[in-house]
Design a protein around this motif. Structure first.
Motif, short mmCIF file in Angstrom:
data_model
loop_
_atom_site.label_atom_id
_atom_site.label_comp_id
_atom_site.label_asym_id
_atom_site.label_seq_id
_atom_site.Cartn_x
_atom_site.Cartn_y
_atom_site.Cartn_z
N GLY A 1 60.72 -21.54 -117.63
CA GLY A 1 59.47 -22.25 -117.88
C GLY A 1 59.68 -23.65 -118.43
N THR A 2 60.89 -23.95 -118.87
CA THR A 2 61.20 -25.30 -119.34
C THR A 2 61.10 -26.31 -118.19
OG1 THR A 2 62.74 -24.30 -120.91
CG2 THR A 2 62.89 -26.68 -120.64
N ALA A 3 61.36 -25.86 -116.97
CA ALA A 3 61.34 -26.76 -115.81
C ALA A 3 59.97 -27.38 -115.58
CB ALA A 3 61.84 -26.03 -114.57
N PRO A 4 58.88 -26.59 -115.49
CA PRO A 4 57.57 -27.22 -115.30
C PRO A 4 57.05 -27.96 -116.53
CG PRO A 4 57.36 -24.83 -115.46
CD PRO A 4 58.82 -25.13 -115.34
N VAL A 5 57.64 -27.71 -117.70
CA VAL A 5 57.27 -28.47 -118.89
C VAL A 5 57.77 -29.91 -118.76
CG1 VAL A 5 57.87 -28.79 -121.34
CG2 VAL A 5 57.01 -26.58 -120.52
N THR B 1 57.10 -23.96 -109.22
CA THR B 1 56.48 -25.08 -109.90
C THR B 1 57.37 -26.31 -109.80
OG1 THR B 1 55.60 -23.47 -111.49
CG2 THR B 1 55.37 -25.80 -112.03
N ILE B 2 56.75 -27.46 -109.60
CA ILE B 2 57.50 -28.71 -109.47
C ILE B 2 58.10 -29.10 -110.82
CG2 ILE B 2 57.27 -31.18 -108.99
CD1 ILE B 2 55.03 -30.41 -106.99
N CYS B 3 59.40 -29.38 -110.82
CA CYS B 3 60.09 -29.80 -112.04
C CYS B 3 60.07 -31.32 -112.20
CB CYS B 3 61.53 -29.28 -112.02
SG CYS B 3 62.53 -29.83 -113.42
N ASP B 4 60.14 -32.03 -111.09
CA ASP B 4 60.11 -33.49 -111.14
C ASP B 4 59.82 -34.01 -109.73
OD1 ASP B 4 60.19 -36.00 -112.24
OD2 ASP B 4 62.37 -36.07 -112.53
N TYR B 5 59.47 -35.27 -109.64
CA TYR B 5 59.21 -35.88 -108.34
C TYR B 5 59.44 -37.39 -108.45
CZ TYR B 5 54.80 -36.37 -110.89
OH TYR B 5 53.86 -36.62 -111.85
N ASP B 6 59.91 -37.98 -107.37
CA ASP B 6 60.21 -39.40 -107.32
C ASP B 6 59.63 -39.96 -106.02
OD1 ASP B 6 61.43 -41.95 -106.95
OD2 ASP B 6 63.04 -41.38 -108.33
N ALA B 7 58.50 -40.65 -106.13
CA ALA B 7 57.83 -41.18 -104.94
C ALA B 7 58.66 -42.24 -104.24
CB ALA B 7 56.46 -41.74 -105.33
N VAL B 8 59.49 -42.98 -104.99
CA VAL B 8 60.31 -44.04 -104.40
C VAL B 8 61.44 -43.43 -103.56
CG1 VAL B 8 61.84 -46.00 -104.86
CG2 VAL B 8 59.77 -45.66 -106.25
#
Length: 292
Positions: free
Chosen positions: A116-120, A48-55
């Motif tokens: 599970g904290t990561a996808p939260v 599951t994705i934890c974070d993303y930065d399009a820039v």
């Protein structure tokens, strides 16, 4: 090839990596996941994705070393590459399709357990950025296994922490914290639980008693990520669903958790044998750096 640009160990056996994947970062939404492969012969690993930065063009993943593939993945370092990094996959969290003003009128609480904290995190980030205040309950075995507490607090969410052994903050289960909050007057409209299957089962059982809408993520039972292996087949509301294709998020009150946990257990045997062999090799001087 997808370059690892950041790596941190968050807790024993739990790692965070930022991976350069511009197209995935540009399209990613909270609740979705990626499939990673270390090399052409490597296993497909759904995360599951934890974070993303399009820039920056980066996607953050968090994983726990539970078996052969994730153990070998933990040996990768900054500057190394993944052969494949496919995504975003799965359905995004349902709340992103709601009107923001309507969301602001709701009281949402997240219940996160362990990894599970990561996808939260990305879900809380998305909501807080749009002015939707949320509560977050984080549970861990002990203080050393607690992850992303400070990062979630930095988003502005109200955070409640509990540990199984009482080594940090409150001692007890996440369900006990949730029950106490509700009984003390917290009026929640939506509960989103992500963590171990057994945790989500009992969160859903509790919230059903209170008549609270509950969403759970069945990412823990995914293996292949395409629906072809059948590992994530689960019954939801009497219908057969696949966590990786139809989810990973579902109505927690409709999920047959007992069936899902039985299916999850079927895929642990091989991984468990590998971990035992790896541990034995480390104590006997054998080589544990390659595939067994």
């Amino acid at each position: 090839m997808y370059k690892i640009v950041e790596k941190r160990q968050l807790a024993p056996q739990i790692y965070l990596m930022d991976v350069k994947a511009p197209r995935v970062a540009k399209s990613a939404k909270p609740g979705q996941f990626v499939i990673v492969k270390m090399d052409e012969q490597g296993e497909r690993i759904p995360l599951t994705i934890c974070d993303y930065d399009a820039v920056k063009g980066t996607v953050t993943i968090v994983f726990q070393t539970l078996g052969r593939s994730t153990t070998e993945m933990a040996w990768l370092n900054i500057g190394d590459y993944f052969a494949d990094f496919a995504g975003p996959l799965g359905e995004a969290s349902e709340f992103i399709h709601e009107e923001i003003e309507a969301l602001k009128q709701q009281k949402i609480v997240f219940v996160a357990g362990g990894v599970g904290t990561a996808p939260v995190y990305p879900q809380v980030k998305w909501l807080q950025k749009r002015g939707v205040q949320v509560d977050v309950i984080i549970g861990a075995r002990s203080k050393e296994f607690l992850i992303l507490e400070d990062e979630i607090k930095a988003l502005g969410a109200n955070v409640y922490v509990t540990t199984d052994d009482g080594s940090y903050s409150r001692k007890g289960l996440v369900t006990e914290v949730l029950k106490d909050l509700i009984d003390s007057g917290a009026k929640y409209d939506h509960v989103i639980a992500i963590g171990p299957m057994i945790m989500m089962k009992f969160v859903a059982k509790l919230t059903k008693e209170y008549g609270l809408k509950t969403t759970v993520s069945l990412n823990p039972i995914m293996v292949d990520g395409t629906g072809m292996c059948g590992a994530c087949r689960v019954t939801v509301g009497g219908q057969v669903k696949f966590a990786c294709v139809d989810g990973p998020e579902f109505d927690g009150h409709l999920v047959d958790f007992d069936e899902a946990m039985r299916r999850q257990a079927m895929y642990k045997t091989e991984e468990g044998r590998y971990m035992l062999e790896l541990e034995k090799a480390s104590h006997t001087g054998g080589c544990c750096g390659g595939r067994q």
